[in-house]
Design an enzyme around this catalytic site. Structure first.
Site, PDB file in Angstrom:
ATOM      1  N   ARG A  79      45.119  28.900  40.947  1.00  0.00           N
ATOM      2  CA  ARG A  79      44.060  29.058  41.944  1.00  0.00           C
ATOM      3  C   ARG A  79      43.001  27.965  41.822  1.00  0.00           C
ATOM      4  O   ARG A  79      42.411  27.546  42.823  1.00  0.00           O
ATOM      5  CB  ARG A  79      43.451  30.460  41.825  1.00  0.00           C
ATOM      6  CG  ARG A  79      44.377  31.537  42.420  1.00  0.00           C
ATOM      7  CD  ARG A  79      43.983  32.923  41.986  1.00  0.00           C
ATOM      8  NE  ARG A  79      44.673  33.973  42.748  1.00  0.00           N
ATOM      9  CZ  ARG A  79      44.584  35.265  42.467  1.00  0.00           C
ATOM     10  NH1 ARG A  79      43.841  35.677  41.434  1.00  0.00           N
ATOM     11  NH2 ARG A  79      45.221  36.152  43.204  1.00  0.00           N
ATOM     12  N   THR A 133      40.358  35.615  40.584  1.00  0.00           N
ATOM     13  CA  THR A 133      40.546  35.869  42.020  1.00  0.00           C
ATOM     14  C   THR A 133      39.832  34.822  42.871  1.00  0.00           C
ATOM     15  O   THR A 133      40.387  34.334  43.859  1.00  0.00           O
ATOM     16  CB  THR A 133      40.003  37.279  42.359  1.00  0.00           C
ATOM     17  OG1 THR A 133      40.661  38.232  41.522  1.00  0.00           O
ATOM     18  CG2 THR A 133      40.236  37.618  43.821  1.00  0.00           C
ATOM     19  N   PHE A 179      36.288  43.628  53.036  1.00  0.00           N
ATOM     20  CA  PHE A 179      37.223  42.533  53.331  1.00  0.00           C
ATOM     21  C   PHE A 179      38.641  43.022  53.615  1.00  0.00           C
ATOM     22  O   PHE A 179      39.541  42.212  53.859  1.00  0.00           O
ATOM     23  CB  PHE A 179      37.249  41.516  52.173  1.00  0.00           C
ATOM     24  CG  PHE A 179      37.642  42.089  50.829  1.00  0.00           C
ATOM     25  CD1 PHE A 179      38.984  42.257  50.482  1.00  0.00           C
ATOM     26  CD2 PHE A 179      36.679  42.445  49.891  1.00  0.00           C
ATOM     27  CE1 PHE A 179      39.355  42.777  49.251  1.00  0.00           C
ATOM     28  CE2 PHE A 179      37.042  42.971  48.651  1.00  0.00           C
ATOM     29  CZ  PHE A 179      38.388  43.127  48.334  1.00  0.00           C
ATOM     30  N   HIS A 209      49.444  35.645  44.735  1.00  0.00           N
ATOM     31  CA  HIS A 209      49.154  36.982  44.204  1.00  0.00           C
ATOM     32  C   HIS A 209      49.966  37.226  42.942  1.00  0.00           C
ATOM     33  O   HIS A 209      51.087  36.753  42.828  1.00  0.00           O
ATOM     34  CB  HIS A 209      49.534  38.044  45.252  1.00  0.00           C
ATOM     35  CG  HIS A 209      49.577  39.442  44.694  1.00  0.00           C
ATOM     36  ND1 HIS A 209      48.466  40.245  44.626  1.00  0.00           N
ATOM     37  CD2 HIS A 209      50.598  40.150  44.132  1.00  0.00           C
ATOM     38  CE1 HIS A 209      48.803  41.406  44.062  1.00  0.00           C
ATOM     39  NE2 HIS A 209      50.085  41.375  43.755  1.00  0.00           N
ATOM     40  N   LYS A 222      51.089  33.302  49.083  1.00  0.00           N
ATOM     41  CA  LYS A 222      50.520  33.874  50.304  1.00  0.00           C
ATOM     42  C   LYS A 222      50.692  32.896  51.481  1.00  0.00           C
ATOM     43  O   LYS A 222      51.094  31.734  51.283  1.00  0.00           O
ATOM     44  CB  LYS A 222      49.041  34.177  50.062  1.00  0.00           C
ATOM     45  CG  LYS A 222      48.798  35.197  48.939  1.00  0.00           C
ATOM     46  CD  LYS A 222      47.307  35.494  48.798  1.00  0.00           C
ATOM     47  CE  LYS A 222      47.029  36.421  47.630  1.00  0.00           C
ATOM     48  NZ  LYS A 222      45.583  36.789  47.547  1.00  0.00           N
ATOM     49  N   GLU A 269      54.487  47.375  42.868  1.00  0.00           N
ATOM     50  CA  GLU A 269      54.635  46.303  43.852  1.00  0.00           C
ATOM     51  C   GLU A 269      56.079  45.833  43.970  1.00  0.00           C
ATOM     52  O   GLU A 269      56.560  45.552  45.082  1.00  0.00           O
ATOM     53  CB  GLU A 269      53.692  45.150  43.486  1.00  0.00           C
ATOM     54  CG  GLU A 269      52.225  45.564  43.637  1.00  0.00           C
ATOM     55  CD  GLU A 269      51.241  44.553  43.092  1.00  0.00           C
ATOM     56  OE1 GLU A 269      51.672  43.527  42.513  1.00  0.00           O
ATOM     57  OE2 GLU A 269      50.028  44.781  43.245  1.00  0.00           O
ATOM     58  N   TYR A 276      47.918  46.530  49.420  1.00  0.00           N
ATOM     59  CA  TYR A 276      46.499  46.352  49.104  1.00  0.00           C
ATOM     60  C   TYR A 276      45.712  47.654  49.252  1.00  0.00           C
ATOM     61  O   TYR A 276      44.485  47.624  49.436  1.00  0.00           O
ATOM     62  CB  TYR A 276      45.898  45.268  49.994  1.00  0.00           C
ATOM     63  CG  TYR A 276      46.209  43.855  49.532  1.00  0.00           C
ATOM     64  CD1 TYR A 276      45.924  43.440  48.228  1.00  0.00           C
ATOM     65  CD2 TYR A 276      46.770  42.918  50.413  1.00  0.00           C
ATOM     66  CE1 TYR A 276      46.195  42.142  47.810  1.00  0.00           C
ATOM     67  CE2 TYR A 276      47.038  41.615  50.000  1.00  0.00           C
ATOM     68  CZ  TYR A 276      46.744  41.237  48.698  1.00  0.00           C
ATOM     69  OH  TYR A 276      46.995  39.949  48.280  1.00  0.00           O
ATOM     70  N   ARG A 307      48.957  36.472  35.273  1.00  0.00           N
ATOM     71  CA  ARG A 307      47.564  36.567  35.721  1.00  0.00           C
ATOM     72  C   ARG A 307      46.748  35.399  35.151  1.00  0.00           C
ATOM     73  O   ARG A 307      45.911  34.823  35.846  1.00  0.00           O
ATOM     74  CB  ARG A 307      46.948  37.894  35.270  1.00  0.00           C
ATOM     75  CG  ARG A 307      47.480  39.105  36.012  1.00  0.00           C
ATOM     76  CD  ARG A 307      46.948  39.234  37.415  1.00  0.00           C
ATOM     77  NE  ARG A 307      45.567  39.646  37.465  1.00  0.00           N
ATOM     78  CZ  ARG A 307      44.953  40.053  38.578  1.00  0.00           C
ATOM     79  NH1 ARG A 307      45.631  40.087  39.735  1.00  0.00           N
ATOM     80  NH2 ARG A 307      43.706  40.399  38.561  1.00  0.00           N
ATOM     81  N   ASN A 346      43.372  32.110  48.262  1.00  0.00           N
ATOM     82  CA  ASN A 346      43.601  31.799  46.844  1.00  0.00           C
ATOM     83  C   ASN A 346      45.080  31.632  46.475  1.00  0.00           C
ATOM     84  O   ASN A 346      45.470  31.779  45.324  1.00  0.00           O
ATOM     85  CB  ASN A 346      42.879  32.810  45.945  1.00  0.00           C
ATOM     86  CG  ASN A 346      43.385  34.233  46.122  1.00  0.00           C
ATOM     87  OD1 ASN A 346      44.344  34.464  46.853  1.00  0.00           O
ATOM     88  ND2 ASN A 346      42.743  35.174  45.453  1.00  0.00           N
TER      89      ASN A 346
HETATM   90  P1  DAT Z   1      43.573  39.660  42.748  1.00  0.00           P
HETATM   91  O1  DAT Z   1      44.354  39.054  43.903  1.00  0.00           O
HETATM   92  O2  DAT Z   1      43.110  38.608  41.784  1.00  0.00           O
HETATM   93  O3  DAT Z   1      44.295  40.793  42.071  1.00  0.00           O
HETATM   94  P2  DAT Z   1      41.918  41.663  44.020  1.00  0.00           P
HETATM   95  O4  DAT Z   1      43.035  42.633  43.794  1.00  0.00           O
HETATM   96  O5  DAT Z   1      40.549  42.087  43.573  1.00  0.00           O
HETATM   97  O6  DAT Z   1      42.227  40.253  43.355  1.00  0.00           O
HETATM   98  O7  DAT Z   1      41.804  41.340  45.572  1.00  0.00           O
HETATM   99  C1  DAT Z   1      42.963  41.152  46.355  1.00  0.00           C
HETATM  100  C2  DAT Z   1      42.752  39.974  47.270  1.00  0.00           C
HETATM  101  O8  DAT Z   1      41.706  40.288  48.186  1.00  0.00           O
HETATM  102  C3  DAT Z   1      42.283  38.698  46.577  1.00  0.00           C
HETATM  103  O9  DAT Z   1      43.365  37.933  46.095  1.00  0.00           O
HETATM  104  C4  DAT Z   1      41.537  37.993  47.662  1.00  0.00           C
HETATM  105  C5  DAT Z   1      40.934  39.124  48.463  1.00  0.00           C
HETATM  106  N1  DAT Z   1      39.546  39.401  48.040  1.00  0.00           N
HETATM  107  C6  DAT Z   1      39.156  39.983  46.889  1.00  0.00           C
HETATM  108  N2  DAT Z   1      37.811  40.079  46.813  1.00  0.00           N
HETATM  109  C7  DAT Z   1      37.360  39.546  47.969  1.00  0.00           C
HETATM  110  C8  DAT Z   1      36.055  39.332  48.521  1.00  0.00           C
HETATM  111  N3  DAT Z   1      34.954  39.707  47.870  1.00  0.00           N
HETATM  112  N4  DAT Z   1      35.978  38.737  49.739  1.00  0.00           N
HETATM  113  C9  DAT Z   1      37.076  38.370  50.412  1.00  0.00           C
HETATM  114  N5  DAT Z   1      38.337  38.523  49.951  1.00  0.00           N
HETATM  115  C10 DAT Z   1      38.469  39.104  48.752  1.00  0.00           C
HETATM  116 MG    MG Z   2      44.749  42.685  42.721  1.00  0.00          MG
END
Ligand code: DAT
Ligand code: MG
Length: 149
Positions: free
Chosen positions: A102, A91, A57, A115, A9, A126, A49, A85, A112
């Site tokens: 991470r 996350t 968020f 991705h 990222k 994706e 996303y 993963r 973090n």
């Molecule tokens: P991941 O990236 O582990 O698949 P995710 O799909 O739940 O996690 O979320 C996508 C991204 O969004 C994640 O890498 C960081 C951001 N994110 C997730 N939960 C969040 C939160 N509670 N507050 C802020 N950013 C968040």
């Molecule tokens: Mg995700």
């Protein structure tokens, strides 16, 4: 062989961690078959996303992921979706296990570093969003018999 989508990222790019992330996947034995360095257009970020579009968020996430260049990749190998993963960690970097990407390089959930696709279906989706099939390269490596038995 499975394929997954991995992306360093904008925070990871700014912090000089592209090489670290690539090295972890290379050294484990996975094969790089696609690589693209670019700034994600807003519409692509919103699609990528899309599952989070109702979350508080979401806007900040889209703004952040489009704020600078990313290194988008496709990696191939046995069980690579789940393994990647695990290599990324949870996350929230505060909850990621020691040794994961991470945990090693991140502190806040919104920074973090990288991705990774969360399922085989997610990976297919994706990869299709970020790469044309012609941009993915199939090739054999002489070292493969030293990685797979
Ligand atoms: P991941 O990236 O582990 O698949 P995710 O799909 O739940 O996690 O979320 C996508 C991204 O969004 C994640 O890498 C960081 C951001 N994110 C997730 N939960 C969040 C939160 N509670 N507050 C802020 N950013 C968040
Ligand atoms: Mg995700």
């Amino acid at each position: 062989m499975e394929r997954t989508f991995i992306m360093v990222k904008p925070d990871g790019v700014q912090r000089g961690l592209v090489g670290e992330v690539i090295t972890r996947f290379e050294k484990r034995g996975y094969k790089l078959i696609g690589l693209k360095f670019f700034t994600i257009p807003t519409v692509l970020a919103e699609t990528h996303y899309g599952e989070h579009c109702d979350k508080p968020f979401f806007r900040g996430l889209v703004d952040f992921i489009t704020s600078g260049p990313v290194a988008a990749m496709v990696w191939e190998g046995k069980n690579v979706v789940a393994a990647a993963r695990e290599m990324l960690g949870a996350t929230d970097p505060q909850k990621a296990l020691p040794g994961t990407i991470r945990s090693a390089y991140g502190i806040d959930i919104g920074r973090n570093v990288a991705h990774g696709s969360d399922s085989e279906a997610g990976a297919q989706r994706e990869i299709g969003l970020f790469f044309d099939e012609t941009e993915l390269k199939s090739y054999s490596r002489a070292i493969d018999s030293w990685i797979y038995e």
